[in-house]
Structure formats: C-alpha cells, structure tokens
Design an enzyme around this catalytic site. Structure first.
Site, PDB file in Angstrom:
ATOM      1  N   TRP B 320     -11.789  10.451   0.942  1.00 42.68           N
ATOM      2  CA  TRP B 320     -11.628   9.531  -0.185  1.00 42.68           C
ATOM      3  C   TRP B 320     -11.165  10.291  -1.419  1.00 42.68           C
ATOM      4  CZ3 TRP B 320     -13.760   9.394  -5.079  1.00 42.68           C
ATOM      5  CH2 TRP B 320     -13.590   8.209  -5.790  1.00 42.68           C
ATOM      6  N   HIS B 321     -11.679  11.529  -1.558  1.00 44.90           N
ATOM      7  CA  HIS B 321     -11.334  12.305  -2.746  1.00 44.90           C
ATOM      8  C   HIS B 321      -9.888  12.764  -2.742  1.00 44.90           C
ATOM      9  CE1 HIS B 321     -15.699  12.436  -3.281  1.00 44.90           C
ATOM     10  NE2 HIS B 321     -15.425  12.655  -4.536  1.00 44.90           N
ATOM     11  N   GLY B 322      -9.332  12.999  -1.599  1.00 46.51           N
ATOM     12  CA  GLY B 322      -7.951  13.452  -1.588  1.00 46.51           C
ATOM     13  C   GLY B 322      -7.439  13.640  -0.179  1.00 46.51           C
TER      14      GLY B 322
END
Lengths: 368, 458
Positions: B320-322
């Site tokens: 989700w973060h990257g």
C-alpha cells in the site's frame, strides 16, 4: 443496520492544549518578540557608517541592513544615492565612488552611497518601496542604468525561466514578469513576508552571522559549532578593495557588442523604474534622476544609433514628468570597466559633470 | 495545497467564515465539497475527474446493493473499481517492470509497456476511505447515504483528503448530516493541534530531512555512525512529517466542529510491535485489521493461520505504501517482528523480567532497522546501508548537535507525558511557554516552507 453516533476521538498524544486565554497570552508573547526584536537589535548591534560607507558586498541581500543605513542617512539629512552596482562602485574602492566624488565637490558628507549590487530597476522598485520608507521627504539621487534595457532577457521579458538578482524584491504578481516562474506559494510568501519587519531582521542575522544560511542549514554545515558564538554583534566591514582590477574594458578582451535594445514604451524595467519614481514622489522625496553613462564605445555603429533613440526617448519621458534629471554623456573609452561601470577617474568626471549642471547644484544645495 | 503554506492561509480565511455561515443549512455540504475540490484540484485539476469518478462508482455500488438487492455485485464492483484504479495508477509500472524481468529471464522476447501516468496525490487514502463505505454497507454496519453531495464530501473532505486519517463512514458521515457544533474550545483545541503539527513539520521533519537526504542520497560515501544516525533521524523525520500532517488535519477539522480519529499515539514508546501498530498510523492499521486481517480469519483459526494472516496483512500494507520491493520487504519484516515479539510476550521472562524501557528500546531499534528499506531509494541502497553500518568503519558523522537536541527534547517530552509528571507538563504556564517557544522557533528559524509531506507519495 446501524449508523452509530460518532465516538469522541481522543484529543491528542501530547499536552499542548491551550485555552482561549492561554492562546491570547501566547499570541501576545510571540507578537511582542516579533515587534521588538528588530528595534532592540539596532541598539545591540553598533553601526557607525563613515562618509564613504557602502553596504558590504556580503550584505548585498541584507535588506534590513539597507533599511537601517537608509534610516541612518535620512536621519542625518544626507542625499540618498540609490541604484545598482554603478552607484555601489563595482570597479572601485569606497573612496573612488560617485558619492565620494560628489561629497568631495560639495565639501561635506551630504551624499550617502546606498547602491546595492544587482538591483536592476524591478528590484530597485521593491527595495525603495519596502525598505526605504525612511527616505520620505528626503533628497534622493536615483540612478537608471540603461544596461537593463539592452536585451529582452535583461528586461526580464524572456519567456523562458531565467535567474536574476534579488527575486525577493521584484513584483510577485503584478506586473507579471515573464521569466519569473516561482511557484504561487513561494511568491505569496515573499509578498507577505516583506511586510513583516522581523523577517528582514532574521534575514540580516542569517546573512551577517550564518554565512547566508538559516540556523538549521548552518548547523548542518557546522554540526558541532555553537551558533551563539557566531553572533558577535559586528556586521562585516565594508570591502576596502575594488571587486575588479582597474583595467579598461577593451584591455580585458571585451569586444564591441550588438545589443537588442528594448524601447522604453515596451520595457518592463523602465516601467518599474517609473513606478519607483512615483513611489518616491508620493513619499514627498525630492528626486534627481541620473541616467547612464552607458559605454557607447562598446556599441556597433547600428547599435549606437538605436541607443541614441533610447536615450532621447528616456530624456523625453523624464522631462514630461518634470523630473530633475541628467542623461550623462559617455565617458572616454578608457574610463569604463565594462558596458556600464566606470573606473575611478570616470566617477570623478561624472561628479564634475553633474556639479556643472545648474539643476544638480541647486538639488544638491537643497534649493527647490 | 499544503497546510503550512501561505495559499492555505488564504484558502482557510475564505472557506472558514463561509462554512460557519452555512453550517447546518442546505449549503453546508456543497460548500465543503467545493472547498475540498479546490484544495485537491490545486495540485492538478485533472485529479478531480479521478476522485469524482471513484466517488460516483462507489455511490452507485451502494445503490445497486440497496435498491436492486444485488449486494455481492455492488461490493465486487466497488472493490474491483477501487483496486483497479490503484492498480493502474500505482502498481501498473511495478507490475510491468517485474513481468518484463520475468519474461526476459524466461527468454520470451516480449516487453509489456508500463503506463506512463503520474500518481495522483492521496489516491491510496481516498480510495480506501471510499471503499470502507461500500464494505461497511455490505456488512450492514452503515446506512445508505441518501445525498450524493454529502457522500462526495465524506470522500473528499479537505483536511484529511490527501494523507488521512482514513475515516470510516460510520464516524464521519453522521457528523456531516447535522449541524456540527463549533465551540470556542473547538477553535482553541484546533489551533493547538494545528500549531503542534506545523512545528513537527517545518521545525523538525523538514530539518531532519536535510541530513537524511544527504546521507541516504549517496550511502556509499558514509561510515557507520552517519548511516546509523541518518536512520534514527529518518525514524523521527517520518514520524514528525506524518503525525504533523495528521495533527494539522485534525486541528483544521476540529475548528470546523468535525472530529477526526487519533492517528499517532507516541509510537516510539511502544514496548512491542503489536503495540507499535496500535500507535502508528492507527487509521490504516485498523483499516487493514477490519478489512483484510479479520476477513482472512484473524486469530480465530489457530496460531499458524493467524501468523499467515499477519504476514499477508503486513505485506499488503507494505505494498500500500509503494509499488516497490523495498516496501514489500518492509512489510514482511514487520510481520516477522510482530510474530517474534508476540512469541516473546508469551514468555513470563520477557513479560516480567525484561524492563519496559529495554523492550521499548528493542522495538525502536527494530523499527529503525525496517525503516532502512522504507527510506532507501533501491533495494541495493538498503543493502549498502546495512552493510556499511556493520563494516563501514568509524567516520565523523557530522550530525548537528542542534538536531540531536531537538530529537532528545521531543523524546524526553513524550516520556514525561506518559509518566507521573504528566500533570506538570499540562499546567497552563508550561503549555503557554511550550506553544510560544514552538511558534517563535517556527517564525524565527524556519521561514517559509513549501516541502511536501512524505506520505503524499503514497
């Protein structure tokens, strides 16, 4: 189905929670510090400019210092000589500048050199508007350097983004400067902060004591140094030496150049110079405009023709405004260091020429 | 538009009085929606098409569930659409890159073109917020919102639009239905939160970033002390940056009489990784708990399955973060850490004999170790950082004492706040002195900052 009432969120994970009264107290403390820090610092940091004082080159972007010198000179009822590096004296020592020679001819110390390197008319407009309020009601000798109209780029009209000196001083929104592409947030910050005197003081501290960096970045460069030990309360001394050698332009390998002049009617720099004059007049200043002397020896024959037209146009516009002005004749070729900066003897000749003009003598004597 | 810039001040000076005047009227939500779209469109007006599309599809999905009775169809439509948007804008390049590498390794002469699109700011936040509404409706936890305008306001509410907290419909929508009460206390509390967040961002996070960026930009040039300190500094930078944003978001909302959830609760005082995730980015952790971990079975199907669920949840959280392997590794490491600390916490020795401060230090060190993968530009850089931490030898780290002083002060403050001395720091003169000190530090030493927030990139 259930749509429950929102639960009360915990306030925070810390104790910084102030009541209205506490915020008022906090606001009062912050406001008091912001309002007092600049005037108090003027008492703490000694400043005794001599007759030939000019703003040290290192403090070029220190507008708080400029404002202080302006206040000091205006307080002594001196004539404020404002302009770019031609007034500052790019190729000469402090004792060879225009203001020095004017003082010599006047026989006293009535002219103060408030020249700041790189203040093209758009920047000069901001410098006068925001940092020379002390000039109100005083005599001002203001210089216009036609070099700033010698190409669309110098006139700040290039469509492509380009760097120029003192972007903090130029108009941020109106009139639009085509080559100035700073983001909206940055422009707005500049526009607001130049009305906040303590911001100029902070800039002074950064420029004068922290190598033109803010405290945080200075600490990165000097990780183990004590920042308090840097604050010596002594601003850098004025440069005693000239920044360049006393060598005529043609001996430095500069060749005759074709300039792409911008006519005053289309020139942004000229328009902003006129705005500066209007600001000074509105403040009750007694203004004398000095134009040139541009190094016409650097021009090609065609270029000289174009420049003559520009010069005449400028003179006509100044006379329409009933300004006191003098368009200086060119100096001998060997008295120029480059396109617009005179060498020491050039300034002596400029001063003599000015004092030979009745209008200037009367201006300098304080006669209306 | 960033909270700590002059344009936001101008924006809020226009939006806030009109909001107060329209509060409780039919114009309340239209005005908030207009303001939120101006706020979001400030980055790029084209983004508005995306958020409008996402909002409309989720609203339609709930209509399908509510009016046609096709509950599963509505849910699938919402999930496919939201994950599709994320997949296209966020993971398209990553997927194409890895597929091409795989095809190349298999000797197949085929190159899948990567979508050349700019990642819209805050997409991961508003997509998750919107998706929670459809899932909650499917589960019967929230009622259908009759007004599209109010629903669009819920999805795009400007204080928390681009970096959270990720609010749930059941918490935020009811607040938008009535007339939010705005008391004088809300205004002063909001101001308190905003100033604290502002300080965290411009005085701390942006300052730490200068050192961190320099060291992590060329890790090969630095010795072990600099890399260790830069990693510690990054731990604090990302905390101050993100929690600073959250504080400002909560402060602005509070001034409008809207309560947003607490998103950070002194995470570096956690004594276990489970506790850390109850204190760090709480709105995201609870989102993953409610919509990924529990649907996978949570802890109801035995220890092995629970740990597998933890790993899946944390790896997805990393992604989700990257869209990079570094984030996957970061998530997997946290999953491993959680399993390890959970096992340790089951032993009486660890629970009773190891002092809390030692457990706190261990958690902080482990979190810092994981941050290496989060911060390093590439996997190779992360390996270089870790290798040089171990073998890089000693070299002067040139870590500014001022920076160290700021970090130590904040950490000490957090310890004091969670100790018996809390009453002392909550006294009026102390809070006034702290607030004045923060404001003066910002005003005198920080100047204008236009640095974006780290989490905007997610």
């Amino acid at each position: 189905m259930t749509d429950r009432e929102p639960t009360e969120a915990p306030f925070s994970s810390n104790a910084i929670r102030l009541t209205g009264r506490q915020w008022l107290a906090t606001g009062a403390i912050v406001l008091a510090v912001c309002l007092l820090v600049s005037p108090v610092w003027r008492l703490v940091e000694p400043f005794e400019p001599g007759a030939d004082y000019r703003i040290p080159y290192a403090l070029n972007s220190d507008y708080w210092h400029f404002a202080r010198y302006c206040r000091d000179a205006a307080g002594d009822d001196r004539i404020l000589v404002v302009g770019d590096s031609v007034i500052w004296g790019e190729y000469v020592r402090p004792q060879d500048t225009l203001s020095h020679h004017l003082n010599r001819l006047a026989g006293d110390e009535r002219f103060a050199n408030l020249g700041v390197n790189g203040t093209h008319p758009a920047a000069l407009d901001g410098l006068v508007r925001y940092y020379a309020r002390a000039a109100a009601g005083r005599r001002v000798l203001i210089h216009f350097n036609p070099l700033w109209m010698s190409s669309p780029r110098r006139d700040l009209q290039a469509q492509k983004e380009s760097q120029f000196n003192h972007p903090e001083l130029v108009p941020q929104f109106m009139p639009r400067i085509p080559c100035y592409k700073a983001p909206f947030a940055e422009r707005m910050g500049i526009a607001v902060e130049r009305h906040l005197p303590f911001r100029a003081w902070i800039n002074h501290m950064n420029v004068a004591y922290f190598d033109d960096m803010d405290l945080a970045n200075w600490a990165i460069e000097n990780p183990y140094a004590n920042p308090l030990s840097r604050i010596t309360c002594e601003t850098p001394a004025p440069t005693e030496d000239a920044r360049h050698e006393n060598t005529p332009w043609n001996e430095r390998g500069i060749k005759a150049t074709e300039f792409d002049w911008v006519a005053p009617v289309d020139s942004l720099q000229w328009r902003l110079f006129c705005d500066t004059l209007a600001t000074l007049v509105a403040r009750g200043c007694h203004v004398f405009v000095l134009v040139g002397p541009f190094n016409e020896h650097m021009l090609t024959p065609e270029g000289r023709e174009a420049y003559e037209a520009i010069k005449s146009d400028i003179a006509a516009r100044l006379s329409e405004n009933t300004s006191l002005y003098e368009v200086l004749p060119p100096l001998p070729s060997e008295l120029y260091g480059d396109a617009s900066h005179p060498l020491p003897d050039g300034y002596a000749q400029m001063a003599s020429h000015l004092y030979a003009q009745d209008s200037f003598s009367r201006f300098a004597a304080g006669e209306s | 538009m960033l909270f700590h810039t002059w344009p936001f001040l101008l924006f809020i000076l226009i939006v806030y009085p009109v909001y107060l005047a329209t509060r409780g009227t039919r114009l309340q939500c239209p005005w908030l929606l207009t303001a939120s779209y101006v706020f979001y469109g400030w980055w790029n007006p084209l983004y508005l098409l995306l958020i409008l599309y996402s909002t409309a599809v989720d609203y339609a999905a709930v209509l399908i569930m509510a009016q046609w009775g096709r509950r599963r169809l509505g849910l699938v439509l919402s999930i496919v659409n939201n994950l599709g948007l994320l997949g296209f804008f966020k993971y398209g390049g990553f997927a194409a890159e890895n597929l091409n590498a795989l095809l190349g390794w298999m000797g197949i002469p085929l190159a899948i073109p990567a979508p050349d699109v700019l990642l819209p700011v805050g997409i991961s936040f508003f997509v998750f917020q919107s998706m929670s509404y459809t899932i909650d409706f499917y589960r019967g936890n929230v009622e259908k919102e009759p007004s599209f305008i109010r629903y669009a306001t819920f999805v795009s509410l400007f204080p928390q639009l681009v970096a959270g907290p990720i609010e749930r419909a059941r918490e935020l929508l009811p607040q938008l239905r009535g007339k939010p009460e705005v008391t004088w206390e809300d205004v002063t509390d909001g101001l308190s939160l905003f100033v604290l967040g502002w300080f965290k961002k411009v005085a701390l996070a942006d300052y730490l970033a200068v050192y961190v960026d320099e060291v992590y930009g060329v890790p090969d040039l630095y010795g072990a002390p600099a890399l260790l300190l830069a990693t510690f500094a990054f731990a604090w930078q990302i905390y101050f940056d993100f929690s600073g944003y959250t504080d400002m978001a909560r402060g602005v909302a509070r001034m409008m009489g809207i309560r947003l959830m607490l998103n950070f609760n002194n995470p570096y005082l956690a004594a276990g990784l489970g506790e850390f995730w109850q204190r760090w980015h709480i709105s995201l952790s609870t989102w993953f708990r409610d919509y990924v971990y529990i649907p996978l079975g949570g802890n109801r199907r035995g220890t092995a399955r629970m740990y597998a669920n933890m790993v899946i949840t944390m790896v997805v959280s990393g992604l989700w973060h990257g869209a990079e392997w570094n984030f996957v590794i970061w998530g997997a490491l946290h999953a491993g850490g959680r399993i390890l600390t959970r096992e340790l916490e089951r032993t009486a020795f660890y629970r009773e004999r190891v002092p809390r401060c030692v457990r706190q230090a261990l958690v902080f060190l482990f979190v810092c170790f994981c941050w290496v993968f989060f911060r390093a530009d590439t996997f190779h850089d992360a390996v270089v950082v870790l290798k040089r931490m171990a073998t890089g030898g000693f070299a002067d780290p040139a870590f500014p004492l001022l920076m160290l002083g700021l970090i130590v002060s904040i950490w000490a403050y957090q310890f004091v706040y969670e100790s018996r001395l809390r009453a002392w720091v909550e006294r009026g003169p102390v809070t006034v002195a702290l607030a004045a000190a923060m404001l003066l530090y910002i005003v005198l030493f920080c100047g204008s900052s236009n640095e974006a927030f780290i989490y905007f990139q997610f």
